[in-house]
Design an enzyme around this catalytic site. Structure first.
Site, PDB file in Angstrom:
ATOM      1  N   VAL A 142       0.828  -1.210   0.000  1.00  0.00           N
ATOM      2  CA  VAL A 142       0.000   0.000   0.000  1.00  0.00           C
ATOM      3  C   VAL A 142       0.862   1.259   0.000  1.00  0.00           C
ATOM      4  O   VAL A 142       0.704   2.147  -0.842  1.00  0.00           O
ATOM      5  CB  VAL A 142      -0.958   0.000   1.216  1.00  0.00           C
ATOM      6  CG1 VAL A 142      -1.564   1.369   1.464  1.00  0.00           C
ATOM      7  CG2 VAL A 142      -2.065  -1.017   0.985  1.00  0.00           C
ATOM      8  N   ASP A 185      10.568   3.992   5.814  1.00  0.00           N
ATOM      9  CA  ASP A 185      10.373   2.629   6.325  1.00  0.00           C
ATOM     10  C   ASP A 185      11.428   2.355   7.394  1.00  0.00           C
ATOM     11  O   ASP A 185      12.485   2.982   7.414  1.00  0.00           O
ATOM     12  CB  ASP A 185      10.475   1.601   5.198  1.00  0.00           C
ATOM     13  CG  ASP A 185       9.656   0.354   5.485  1.00  0.00           C
ATOM     14  OD1 ASP A 185       8.606   0.154   4.864  1.00  0.00           O
ATOM     15  OD2 ASP A 185      10.068  -0.428   6.381  1.00  0.00           O
ATOM     16  N   THR A 193      -5.657  -0.372   7.320  1.00  0.00           N
ATOM     17  CA  THR A 193      -7.004  -0.801   7.696  1.00  0.00           C
ATOM     18  C   THR A 193      -7.063  -0.945   9.215  1.00  0.00           C
ATOM     19  O   THR A 193      -6.338  -1.765   9.789  1.00  0.00           O
ATOM     20  CB  THR A 193      -7.329  -2.152   7.018  1.00  0.00           C
ATOM     21  OG1 THR A 193      -7.145  -1.994   5.615  1.00  0.00           O
ATOM     22  CG2 THR A 193      -8.752  -2.594   7.323  1.00  0.00           C
ATOM     23  N   LYS A 202     -14.330   0.327   4.697  1.00  0.00           N
ATOM     24  CA  LYS A 202     -13.247  -0.598   4.326  1.00  0.00           C
ATOM     25  C   LYS A 202     -13.578  -2.032   4.746  1.00  0.00           C
ATOM     26  O   LYS A 202     -13.518  -2.966   3.948  1.00  0.00           O
ATOM     27  CB  LYS A 202     -11.934  -0.124   4.974  1.00  0.00           C
ATOM     28  CG  LYS A 202     -10.774  -1.036   4.766  1.00  0.00           C
ATOM     29  CD  LYS A 202     -10.411  -1.192   3.298  1.00  0.00           C
ATOM     30  CE  LYS A 202      -9.439  -2.335   3.084  1.00  0.00           C
ATOM     31  NZ  LYS A 202      -9.257  -2.671   1.688  1.00  0.00           N
ATOM     32  N   ALA A 238     -15.245 -19.631  -8.602  1.00  0.00           N
ATOM     33  CA  ALA A 238     -15.051 -20.626  -7.547  1.00  0.00           C
ATOM     34  C   ALA A 238     -13.582 -21.032  -7.496  1.00  0.00           C
ATOM     35  O   ALA A 238     -12.877 -20.982  -8.499  1.00  0.00           O
ATOM     36  CB  ALA A 238     -15.923 -21.838  -7.832  1.00  0.00           C
ATOM     37  N   CYS A 281      -5.439  -9.240   3.164  1.00  0.00           N
ATOM     38  CA  CYS A 281      -6.601  -8.464   3.616  1.00  0.00           C
ATOM     39  C   CYS A 281      -7.822  -9.297   4.008  1.00  0.00           C
ATOM     40  O   CYS A 281      -8.258  -9.221   5.151  1.00  0.00           O
ATOM     41  CB  CYS A 281      -6.987  -7.471   2.534  1.00  0.00           C
ATOM     42  SG  CYS A 281      -5.730  -6.204   2.338  1.00  0.00           S
ATOM     43  N   LYS A 300      -7.623 -11.450   7.322  1.00  0.00           N
ATOM     44  CA  LYS A 300      -7.502 -10.703   8.592  1.00  0.00           C
ATOM     45  C   LYS A 300      -8.675  -9.742   8.783  1.00  0.00           C
ATOM     46  O   LYS A 300      -9.117  -9.522   9.901  1.00  0.00           O
ATOM     47  CB  LYS A 300      -6.152 -10.001   8.687  1.00  0.00           C
ATOM     48  CG  LYS A 300      -6.061  -8.656   8.024  1.00  0.00           C
ATOM     49  CD  LYS A 300      -4.749  -7.979   8.356  1.00  0.00           C
ATOM     50  CE  LYS A 300      -4.524  -6.748   7.487  1.00  0.00           C
ATOM     51  NZ  LYS A 300      -5.568  -5.722   7.547  1.00  0.00           N
TER      52      LYS A 300
HETATM   53  N1  LIG Z   1      -1.869  -5.276   0.678  1.00  0.00           N
HETATM   54  C1  LIG Z   1      -3.052  -4.937   0.247  1.00  0.00           C
HETATM   55  O1  LIG Z   1      -3.535  -5.400  -0.808  1.00  0.00           O
HETATM   56  C2  LIG Z   1      -3.880  -3.929   0.995  1.00  0.00           C
HETATM   57  C3  LIG Z   1      -5.001  -3.350   0.391  1.00  0.00           C
HETATM   58  C4  LIG Z   1      -5.745  -2.420   1.102  1.00  0.00           C
HETATM   59  C5  LIG Z   1      -5.408  -2.105   2.416  1.00  0.00           C
HETATM   60  N2  LIG Z   1      -4.320  -2.710   2.988  1.00  0.00           N
HETATM   61  C6  LIG Z   1      -3.965  -2.319   4.363  1.00  0.00           C
HETATM   62  O2  LIG Z   1      -2.849  -1.436   4.299  1.00  0.00           O
HETATM   63  C7  LIG Z   1      -1.959  -1.662   5.402  1.00  0.00           C
HETATM   64  C8  LIG Z   1      -0.572  -1.970   4.888  1.00  0.00           C
HETATM   65  O3  LIG Z   1      -0.624  -3.190   4.183  1.00  0.00           O
HETATM   66  P1  LIG Z   1       0.612  -3.694   3.302  1.00  0.00           P
HETATM   67  O4  LIG Z   1       0.172  -4.965   2.666  1.00  0.00           O
HETATM   68  O5  LIG Z   1       1.111  -2.589   2.455  1.00  0.00           O
HETATM   69  O6  LIG Z   1       1.685  -3.981   4.469  1.00  0.00           O
HETATM   70  P2  LIG Z   1       3.190  -4.483   4.340  1.00  0.00           P
HETATM   71  O7  LIG Z   1       3.401  -5.414   5.455  1.00  0.00           O
HETATM   72  O8  LIG Z   1       3.466  -4.934   2.938  1.00  0.00           O
HETATM   73  O9  LIG Z   1       4.062  -3.164   4.580  1.00  0.00           O
HETATM   74  C9  LIG Z   1       4.141  -2.483   5.787  1.00  0.00           C
HETATM   75  C10 LIG Z   1       5.454  -1.730   5.828  1.00  0.00           C
HETATM   76  O10 LIG Z   1       5.478  -0.859   6.962  1.00  0.00           O
HETATM   77  C11 LIG Z   1       6.799  -0.831   7.461  1.00  0.00           C
HETATM   78  N3  LIG Z   1       6.807  -0.274   8.828  1.00  0.00           N
HETATM   79  C12 LIG Z   1       6.506  -0.879  10.003  1.00  0.00           C
HETATM   80  N4  LIG Z   1       6.634  -0.011  11.025  1.00  0.00           N
HETATM   81  C13 LIG Z   1       7.006   1.176  10.510  1.00  0.00           C
HETATM   82  C14 LIG Z   1       7.287   2.462  11.046  1.00  0.00           C
HETATM   83  N5  LIG Z   1       7.204   2.713  12.355  1.00  0.00           N
HETATM   84  N6  LIG Z   1       7.633   3.448  10.205  1.00  0.00           N
HETATM   85  C15 LIG Z   1       7.728   3.228   8.883  1.00  0.00           C
HETATM   86  N7  LIG Z   1       7.489   2.037   8.312  1.00  0.00           N
HETATM   87  C16 LIG Z   1       7.119   1.022   9.110  1.00  0.00           C
HETATM   88  C17 LIG Z   1       7.272  -2.256   7.336  1.00  0.00           C
HETATM   89  O11 LIG Z   1       8.683  -2.362   7.389  1.00  0.00           O
HETATM   90  C18 LIG Z   1       6.697  -2.621   5.950  1.00  0.00           C
HETATM   91  O12 LIG Z   1       7.605  -2.326   4.915  1.00  0.00           O
HETATM   92  C19 LIG Z   1      -2.612  -2.765   6.222  1.00  0.00           C
HETATM   93  O13 LIG Z   1      -3.400  -2.181   7.225  1.00  0.00           O
HETATM   94  C20 LIG Z   1      -3.504  -3.482   5.226  1.00  0.00           C
HETATM   95  O14 LIG Z   1      -4.599  -4.098   5.820  1.00  0.00           O
HETATM   96  C21 LIG Z   1      -3.537  -3.605   2.318  1.00  0.00           C
END
Ligand SMILES: NC(=O)c1ccc[n+]([C@@H]2O[C@H](COP(=O)([O-])OP(=O)(O)OC[C@H]3O[C@@H](n4cnc5c(N)ncnc54)[C@H](O)[C@@H]3O)[C@@H](O)[C@H]2O)c1
Length: 437
Positions: free
Chosen positions: A11, A30, A119, A202, A250, A258, A261
């Site tokens: 994201v 990051d 989320t 969401k 199917a 997502c 969880k």
């Molecule tokens: N992946 C999807 O398809 C998707 C779609 C919609 C919403 N979301 C939501 O978005 C959020 C992120 O999902 P994702 O899949 O991108 O996660 P991810 O695990 O791929 O990435 C999270 C990143 O955050 C970094 N991080 C952790 N702590 C940090 C800090 N203090 N400062 C800076 N960076 C930090 C981690 O190192 C990691 O690179 C979640 O809440 C998820 O539910 C994900």
């Protein structure tokens, strides 16, 4: 605008790159130093179609860093895109989000809008705002707005640049106006709602999609029993606009970061409030058992998998991504290994992640589908990669020791197997050339 994006996962990085491509000055932050070094060289640490190209085109507007103080100090907008993984009780782990909130409170010196893209359970934005205000060090105005993300992995760049909708959750005019400016050049309908509604949109959207998949999978299972074909059934259903023809495929169940969880988190939130969300609970149960569907089918041909050569095509939770989170392969491959099978996996981008998650010397990773299926006693398809769908099915017969193909994603038409010696089982359709030992 000066924008910082905290978290450069699927994201955060996609958001940062897309914002930079529209002319914003974006700092991607990051905690993972390796990731940041990779991105500083213009390389995307994740596989997402179109992302590397857009990242390279937008490098002049992008900075990558681990220095949170520098990244938050003068930002006008701070997106929070860190993970909110599932805790053992099913609730969302908000520790990464609060860590970011704490760092912002300590270091932000400018009036800014903190935009929660992660989320998070309903009411979290209110708590984050209170938390930041309680801990804030500098004299500036910090607003918190919800802006849930709806991108799907595999099409994340397109979904961001041409989003189905941009939901802005805030009651503050200042925050709403800033977010409208941020997204001015994005081709998408924009709606402004209350923060709690945005958070709920969401979960309600994701859980509805999960429910739709589980519903179709149950219909598919029943189709197998009563002799109907689920593809014909969903074709007929999809013409009804109230149902729609998306998400009616199917398969062996949803995975990814997502749906699993977010269904559990909403179910947890309901029970925490003495409510029960029975439809979502049912979707979770159906999905858990659906993931084992192919192994159950395979037991018809082999009592156990001891010493069998097993080909696995696809290990990611869907095509177009290297993400393995909650992928059916992660449940199935360990079961096959426990049973004493030798597993050969082909996947175009997911094998490096799989090696890390399931380290086992009995797994052989293959560079081609042909290599994976040669001399195999059975073949499982877990991901509908294009290479699998386009594969010449006669090769299953030519190369496998015993040509049994169990397809968890309905990659092929049934008539491709009629008149061959290949046993082909799929989801919600009759098995072709069914044989038993
Ligand atoms: N992946 C999807 O398809 C998707 C779609 C919609 C919403 N979301 C939501 O978005 C959020 C992120 O999902 P994702 O899949 O991108 O996660 P991810 O695990 O791929 O990435 C999270 C990143 O955050 C970094 N991080 C952790 N702590 C940090 C800090 N203090 N400062 C800076 N960076 C930090 C981690 O190192 C990691 O690179 C979640 O809440 C998820 O539910 C994900």
């Amino acid at each position: 605008m000066r924008i910082t994006v905290a978290g450069t996962g699927y994201v955060g990085l996609v958001t940062g790159v897309c914002l930079a491509s529209k002319g914003h000055q974006v700092i991607c932050l990051d905690v993972d130093e390796e990731k940041v070094k990779t991105m500083q060289q213009g390389i995307s640490p994740i596989y997402e179609p179109g992302l590397s190209e857009l990242m390279q085109e937008s490098m002049e507007n992008l900075t990558f860093t681990t220095d949170y103080a520098g990244a938050y100090k003068n930002a006008e907008v701070i997106f929070i895109g860190v993970g909110t993984p599932e805790k053992s009780d099913g609730s969302a782990n908000l520790s990464f989000v609060y860590q970011v909130a704490k760092q912002i409170a300590r270091t932000a010196e400018n009036n800014c809008v903190v935009v929660v893209k992660s989320t998070v359970p309903i009411g979290t934005n209110d708590k984050i705002e209170q938390y930041i205000h309680d801990k804030q060090v500098h004299d500036c105005k910090i607003y918190v707005a919800s802006n849930p993300e709806f991108l799907a992995q595999g099409t994340a760049v397109r979904d961001t640049l041409h989003a189905s909708r941009i939901v802005i959750g805030t009651d503050e005019k200042y925050a709403a106006d800033i977010l409208m400016q941020v997204y001015e050049k994005f081709d998408a309908p924009k709606i402004t709602v209350g923060r709690r509604s945005a958070e709920m949109i969401k979960y309600a959207s994701n859980d509805f999609l999960a429910l739709k998949i589980s519903y179709v999978n149950e219909i598919a299972n029943l189709c197998e029993t009563v002799g109907a074909n689920v593809e014909e059934v969903t074709l007929g259903m999809g013409f009804d606009k109230r149902i729609g023809d998306y998400f009616l495929n199917a398969g062996i169940g949803y995975g990814g970061s997502c749906f699993p969880k977010d269904t559990k988190a909403l179910s947890w939130l309901a029970s925490f409030n003495d409510k029960e969300i029975r439809t979502v609970k049912a979707a979770i149960e159906v999905n858990d058992s659906q993931k084992l569907k192919l192994i159950k089918k395979a037991r018809k041909y082999y009592d156990d998998f001891l010493f069998l050569n097993i080909a696995v095509l696809g290990c990611t939770f869907k095509p177009g991504t290297d993400d393995l989170r909650e992928a059916p392969s992660l449940v199935n491959v360990p079961l096959l290994l426990e049973d004493g099978a030798r597993v050969r996996i082909w996947d175009p981008v997911g094998t490096e992640n799989f090696k890390k998650q399931v380290p086992n010397e009995k797994i052989q990773y293959c560079g081609s589908i042909e290599e994976a299926i040669t001399d195999a006693d059975i073949c499982f398809i877990f991901t509908e990669w294009k290479d699998v769908c386009d594969f010449d099915v006669t090769k299953y017969q030519k190369l496998m020791k015993r040509p049994i193909v169990l397809d968890g994603r309905n990659c092929y038409a049934l008539d491709q197997f009629e008149g061959t010696g290949i046993t082909y089982g799929s989801i919600g359709r009759k098995t072709i050339n069914d044989t038993e030992e």
